[in-house]
Design a protein around this motif. Structure first.
Motif, PDB file in Angstrom:
ATOM      1  N   GLY A 400       0.806  -1.206   0.000  1.00 52.84           N
ATOM      2  CA  GLY A 400       0.000   0.000   0.000  1.00 52.84           C
ATOM      3  C   GLY A 400       0.839   1.256   0.000  1.00 52.84           C
ATOM      4  N   ARG A 401       0.206   2.354  -0.335  1.00 57.58           N
ATOM      5  CA  ARG A 401       0.842   3.670  -0.313  1.00 57.58           C
ATOM      6  C   ARG A 401      -0.147   4.653   0.300  1.00 57.58           C
ATOM      7  N   TRP A 408      -5.552  15.217   6.439  1.00 58.39           N
ATOM      8  CA  TRP A 408      -6.085  14.034   5.757  1.00 58.39           C
ATOM      9  C   TRP A 408      -5.090  12.882   5.764  1.00 58.39           C
ATOM     10  N   THR A 409      -5.661  11.680   5.764  1.00 59.65           N
ATOM     11  CA  THR A 409      -4.926  10.466   5.424  1.00 59.65           C
ATOM     12  C   THR A 409      -5.640   9.830   4.240  1.00 59.65           C
ATOM     13  N   TYR A 410      -4.878   9.514   3.206  1.00 61.13           N
ATOM     14  CA  TYR A 410      -5.440   8.909   1.991  1.00 61.13           C
ATOM     15  C   TYR A 410      -4.561   7.720   1.655  1.00 61.13           C
ATOM     16  N   CYS A 411      -5.146   6.530   1.612  1.00 66.47           N
ATOM     17  CA  CYS A 411      -4.386   5.295   1.433  1.00 66.47           C
ATOM     18  C   CYS A 411      -4.936   4.486   0.267  1.00 66.47           C
ATOM     19  N   TYR A 430      -8.474   2.839  -0.806  1.00 63.14           N
ATOM     20  CA  TYR A 430      -8.754   1.903   0.285  1.00 63.14           C
ATOM     21  C   TYR A 430      -9.252   2.598   1.548  1.00 63.14           C
ATOM     22  N   GLN A 431      -8.567   3.667   1.965  1.00 67.40           N
ATOM     23  CA  GLN A 431      -8.936   4.341   3.195  1.00 67.40           C
ATOM     24  C   GLN A 431      -8.743   5.850   3.040  1.00 67.40           C
ATOM     25  N   LEU A 458      -5.846  14.448  -3.401  1.00 69.60           N
ATOM     26  CA  LEU A 458      -4.879  13.644  -2.661  1.00 69.60           C
ATOM     27  C   LEU A 458      -4.272  12.554  -3.541  1.00 69.60           C
ATOM     28  N   ARG A 459      -5.070  12.009  -4.447  1.00 71.43           N
ATOM     29  CA  ARG A 459      -4.556  10.984  -5.361  1.00 71.43           C
ATOM     30  C   ARG A 459      -3.420  11.539  -6.210  1.00 71.43           C
ATOM     31  N   GLU A 460      -3.564  12.741  -6.728  1.00 69.39           N
ATOM     32  CA  GLU A 460      -2.521  13.323  -7.559  1.00 69.39           C
ATOM     33  C   GLU A 460      -1.281  13.660  -6.734  1.00 69.39           C
TER      34      GLU A 460
END
Length: 483
Positions: A400-401, A408-411, A430-431, A458-460
């Motif tokens: 995972g990353r 924020w936390t983006y996983c 995922y989270q 957050l993905r970018e």
């Protein structure tokens, strides 16, 4: 702050640190104002307590049952970095990040059992180049898993010690070569040092005290690497000193644990007892530094490699993207770090080694990926410009990353569940947790349409951080359902 301004600030910070390290009258007597004599370099002690949650430090104010008066006193004297995270929440990978200021997939230690890339500069190698001795007492965990008797658990060859080539009294994986009241570590010649009928924390503290009471001909780096409060592997739980767990039978249960099944119900009393033992050890070390007149010129760092969620988030004790796994204590006292200050900016273990080199006036290798946190010390302008984001790699429980920001936390995770590779080419969301509204991470927001815009942002950011860590830009598939 531009690069020129930052360099000027760091130069002035280091100069001020060493001015503070020596009493004014002594400094004037020994080094006239016009002298070009080199200033005294600070000693550095890294005190690492394995699997120590950040919120079990009393100075962090979140746990009424914690008994940490000595660590709290350290925080009262120095700088408490209250939002520090590990960049890989498992023992060996996090340590590889700590010492090399590179991500775990770059160090060769992306999971336990791998050997540290010997070509990489480490905190120890760089300080030794600058005239330091580099010394280790306790757990290492960065030698190849195939080395030595016991599958790499015990004695460590010199070439696999990451530059700790002076005093060496340790074991690669001490939880597999010892128990709380008996066991073995090895010296620099790989001769065994055995102990019995003494608590492991106290035994390692004895060895550190012996070193500190000896005459030192050089400035020194000392890595004191305790196992506690990490679980004893073959017993599946932390083991407190005899009689200590009984004092914590009704201890506070952190709010992130209360809502979930796990092992905390049975294990928290021992965990609390281990925390108390670590605090007592820190107090002993600080007392020795005072008695040996080393305290004024020693940078003392208290930290951990990862936290502990007591099997509430997965079938592990850590290896997740939650605060209980990621957030660790980081308290620094000594030259350049004196004066009570809580620093809330987000920093990572990857930032520790460059910070210490800067504080010691030693050049930072250009290959290192971390940032010195010295600009955050007593400089509001630098704090305003600090980039509050950290890149997290997850292994063993999953591939995972994650990106962690202040809010924020983006996983993302490899949906195949394959945890045998250092990275994946494609991940699924995922989270996602809102740290402002949900600091205990009880509501997973991944896949909720009202958070789609933030998730895209957050993905970018996460993709860019992965590339900066030396990985190919991954595909990240949007979550279509939410939990």
């Amino acid at each position: 702050m531009n690069d020129e301004g930052r360099r000027a600030f760091l130069k002035s910070s280091v100069a001020a640190a060493f001015a503070a390290a020596v009493p004014a009258s002594t400094a004037m007597a020994q080094v006239p104002a016009t002298s070009t004599a080199p200033r005294q370099k600070p000693n550095i002690i890294l005190y690492l307590s394995d699997q120590f949650r950040w919120d079990f430090v009393g100075a962090n104010g979140h746990n009424g049952s914690t008994h940490t008066p000595n660590i709290d006193a350290l925080a009262a004297r120095g700088k408490n970095f209250t939002h520090t995270v590990t960049n890989q929440p498992v023992c060996a990978p996090s340590r590889s990040v700590l010492f090399t200021s590179r991500y775990a997939t770059e160090t060769g230690v992306w999971r336990n059992g791998k050997g540290l890339d010997e070509t990489l500069p480490t905190l120890a190698t760089e300080l030794r180049k600058a005239g330091y001795s580099a010394n280790l007492i306790g757990k290492w965990h960065l030698a190849p898993g195939t080395e030595a008797e016991g599958g790499g658990r015990g004695a460590v060859k010199a070439e696999h010690r990451g530059g700790f080539l002076d005093l060496w009294e340790g074991a690669n994986s001490i939880e597999n070569t010892s128990h709380p009241y008996e066991g073995t570590i090895w010296d620099r010649d790989n001769k065994p040092i055995e102990y019995k009928d003494e608590y492991r924390v106290d035994f390692l503290t004895d060895r550190a005290e012996k070193f500190l009471r000896q005459k030192q001909d050089k400035p020194f780096l000392l890595f004191i690497s305790q196992l506690e409060p990490h679980q004893q592997n073959d017993m599946g739980q932390p083991i407190a000193p005899k009689g200590a767990a009984q004092r914590f039978l009704n201890g506070t249960v952190p709010e992130d644990l209360r809502a979930f099944p796990g092992t905390w119900q049975a294990q928290l009393p021992d965990y609390y007892g281990c925390i108390e033992a670590i605090d007592n050890s820190v107090g002993r070390i600080r007392k020795v530094l005072e008695e040996e007149h080393l305290a004024e010129n020693t940078i003392f760092v208290f930290l951990s490699d990862h936290g502990c969620h007591f099997m509430t988030r997965n079938q592990e004790y850590k290896r997740s993207t939650h605060n209980s796994s990621l957030r660790v204590p980081l308290i620094i006292d000594g030259p350049g770090f004196r004066g009570t200050q809580q620093i809330p900016e987000l920093v990572g273990l990857i930032d520790v080694a460059p910070t210490l080199l800067e504080a010691a006036g030693v050049p930072v290798p250009s290959s290192w990926k971390g940032r010195s946190v010295l600009p955050l010390v007593n400089d509001p302008e630098a704090r305003q410009g600090w980039v509050n984001e950290q890149f997290i790699q997850i292994s063993e429980s999953m591939t995972g990353r994650a990106i962690r920001t202040k809010d924020w936390t983006y996983c993302v995770a490899d949906p195949s569940g394959d945890a045998t590779q250092p990275a994946a080419s494609s991940y699924h969301e995922y989270q996602m947790y809102d740290q402002r509204a949900d600091p205990h991470e009880l509501v997973n927001l991944a896949g909720r349409k009202e958070y789609r815009a933030k998730a895209d942002e957050l993905r970018e950011q996460l993709k860019k951080l992965a590339v900066a860590a030396g990985e190919p830009e991954p595909e990240i598939v949007e979550a279509k359902l939410y939990p």
